[in-house]
Write a protein that holds these residues in place. Structure first.
Motif, PDB file in Angstrom:
ATOM      1  N   GLU A 145       3.793 -32.735 -48.839  1.00 58.21           N
ATOM      2  CA  GLU A 145       4.079 -31.793 -49.921  1.00 58.21           C
ATOM      3  C   GLU A 145       3.425 -30.440 -49.676  1.00 58.21           C
ATOM      4  O   GLU A 145       4.078 -29.384 -49.796  1.00 58.21           O
ATOM      5  CB  GLU A 145       3.588 -32.373 -51.259  1.00 58.21           C
ATOM      6  N   ARG A 161      10.925 -30.868 -51.160  1.00 53.56           N
ATOM      7  CA  ARG A 161      10.015 -31.043 -52.294  1.00 53.56           C
ATOM      8  C   ARG A 161      10.490 -32.198 -53.169  1.00 53.56           C
ATOM      9  O   ARG A 161       9.700 -33.069 -53.547  1.00 53.56           O
ATOM     10  CB  ARG A 161       9.940 -29.760 -53.113  1.00 53.56           C
ATOM     11  N   VAL A 189       9.872 -35.578 -51.488  1.00 57.44           N
ATOM     12  CA  VAL A 189       8.481 -36.022 -51.553  1.00 57.44           C
ATOM     13  C   VAL A 189       8.172 -36.612 -52.918  1.00 57.44           C
ATOM     14  O   VAL A 189       7.553 -37.683 -53.027  1.00 57.44           O
ATOM     15  CB  VAL A 189       7.515 -34.868 -51.226  1.00 57.44           C
TER      16      VAL A 189
END
Length: 530
Positions: free
Chosen positions: A415, A449, A452
């Motif tokens: 991340e 993003r 994750v």
């Protein structure tokens, strides 16, 4: 807070009972603290054990933390969708009346842990100890425990009163709440100082000290996680992301930790096996004391109220595999999880069916009860099973509870590298590979993003992460996570619950009413009555 304020200045004469601690707390117990100095070399480990015990109760006792951080997410609901007074999803708040102990006791146990930690941090430097290295480690452990209390609290309630020393009658017994920024500054300072003196996992092993104490890796990982949380809502302070990446890479490159069970037929059974506790994937875990632990909670609350066999326990332990079933997994979440991962991780995390050992609700003994069938339709949390354990009661189990594990470190690293525009897929792909999922690559920043966070929902579900992840991404993301998971036509689910009506102030809980009554200088969070 009331208990904390009025009792902080009292010296403890009799050692508090030590409950819920694992074998790592093997120091000799003493009936009283030594005469004169407080604490003494002989009693300082006991005080540290008390701090460990107090934070353990805050995180696990009676399953209240699971109610706090699980019910507002898609992953858990109160038994068969009943709307419980402690967490009414139709308004997404807890009952704030003074009579509900489940709401207040989380914070009260945290204040207990802060108090014990403050005693150590303030007084242990003045003790003459033969083992000065261990002396510094004890102080560092106390700073970690204090920081962890504040890290939980700031994510639940926002800014907290900063209490950093033992209090007497001459001290300010009615402290105001610090800002969220000030609270994070306080806890990150504690973690940075703890890192300096804490040993590594291998150092504990080489010195013959049982695992369970706080390590350098645990403090580095927690500090990185705090920095990454600060970069989200409400602070949006990304000034520490580079440092967070460095800390995570130090943990990863240390060689101290690894993913458990890679290549095994069921790696997650090995990972969460109570006989393999404190394994190389656990950076920090709440310790349990054998099969008859005292953190009454996760086993009994997660298992069905019907007698079952061969899932949660085995052998004679099966007679204790009938729990309360208070915390169920909504059928919609079961289906959602399986749509993304139906392999061994899903099969170990969520129990979707079991054989009844008794007649119940129109079903006969010997029949299979599925998560999506009958009036009691719900899945059950399966992570903390007790295979091979001879339990002594329906609410007892021997499993440690992971607060921070290596899979979390890997996902945080993926991340933060993505947020710094240098996406590193190695962490998320290592977690996915163990789960038997295809590897990722070539995603846009936004898609990576989301990938994750999706992986965090799958890998860390039921481990106190989903709500905090939702909150740090903000209100609109939070709403999007709830869409499609609630069926108002099933059982007693509230028809009035409209996701789009969730107001921004509900990204924090109301500050406990009992604490507000004890301290006139405390302010309630915006949007809630004092």
């Amino acid at each position: 807070m009331k208990k904390y304020i009025y009792n902080l200045f009292l010296m403890l004469i009799v050692v508090l009972p030590i409950v819920g601690c694992d074998s790592y707390l093997e120091e000799e117990l003493h009936d009283t603290y030594g005469e004169g100095n407080f604490p003494t070399e002989a009693t300082v480990e006991t005080i540290l054990n008390t701090a460990h015990s107090d934070i353990g109760k805050a995180v696990l006792n009676a399953n209240w933390m699971h109610w706090a951080v699980g019910f507002p997410t898609p992953s858990l609901h109160y038994r068969y969708r009943q709307v419980h007074q402690r967490n009414n999803l139709s308004s997404w708040t807890w009952n704030t009346t003074r009579t509900d102990p489940a709401y207040f006791d989380i914070l009260e146990f945290m204040w207990d842990a802060v108090r014990s930690s403050n005693e150590i941090i303030d007084k242990v430097p003045d003790i003459e100890m033969k083992d000065t290295k261990r002396q510094a480690e004890i102080i560092a452990e106390a700073k970690f425990i204090r920081a962890m209390c504040y890290f939980y609290a700031v994510r639940l309630w926002g800014g907290m009163p900063i209490i950093d020393k033992p209090q007497g009658l001459s001290d300010d017994l009615y402290p105001k709440r610090a800002t969220t920024t000030e609270t994070y500054a306080f806890l990150t300072k504690d973690l940075k100082e703890a890192i300096v003196d804490l040993p590594t996992r291998s150092e504990y092993i080489s010195r013959g000290i049982p695992l369970g104490h706080i390590t350098k890796g645990a403090a580095k990982g927690t500090l990185a996680k705090a920095y990454i949380t600060m970069a989200g809502k409400p602070l949006e302070d990304n000034s520490n992301l580079t440092e967070a990446r460095t800390l995570l890479e130090e943990v990863i490159n240390s060689g101290e930790y690894s993913l458990v069970g890679v290549g095994a037929s069921n790696p997650y059974e090995l990972l969460f096996d109570w006989q393999n506790d404190n394994n190389e994937e656990f950076l920090y875990a709440i310790q349990k004391e054998g099969p008859s632990q005292n953190y009454r909670g996760i086993f009994g609350y997660f298992t069905p109220k019907h007698a079952t066999s061969g899932i949660w326990t085995s052998g004679e332990g099966d007679k204790f595999s009938k729990g309360a079933g208070l915390d169920g997994v909504p059928p919609e979440f079961v289906d959602w999880y399986a749509s993304h991962d139906s392999g061994p991780r899903f099969q170990w995390s969520i129990v979707t069916e079991y054989v009844l050992q008794e007649d119940i609700n129109g079903f006969n003994a010997g029949e299979i009860l599925r998560y999506d069938a009958g009036p009691d339709a719900q899945g059950h949390v399966g992570k903390w099973r007790a295979r091979g354990a001879e339990l002594t009661g329906n609410f007892n189990n021997p499993n440690n509870f992971p607060v921070l594990r290596y899979a979390d470190i890997l996902l945080l690293h993926s991340e933060v590298t993505n947020e710094l525009d240098t996406p590193d897929y190695s962490g998320i792909n290592a977690v996915r590979e163990r789960a038997g999922l295809p590897l990722l690559g070539g995603l846009s920043k936004e898609d990576f993003r989301d990938a994750v966070f999706l992986e965090r929902d799958l890998e860390l579900t039921f481990e106190h992460n989903m709500l905090f992840d939702m909150r740090r991404r903000g209100l609109e993301y939070t709403k999007s996570k709830l869409v499609g998971f609630y069926n108002p036509n099933q059982n007693n689910y509230p028809n009035s619950f409209d996701i789009q009506d969730i107001e921004p102030h509900r990204l924090l809980f109301p500050y406990p009413q009992r604490d507000l009554e004890s301290n006139p200088n405390l302010e309630q969070n915006p949007g809630y009555p004092r």
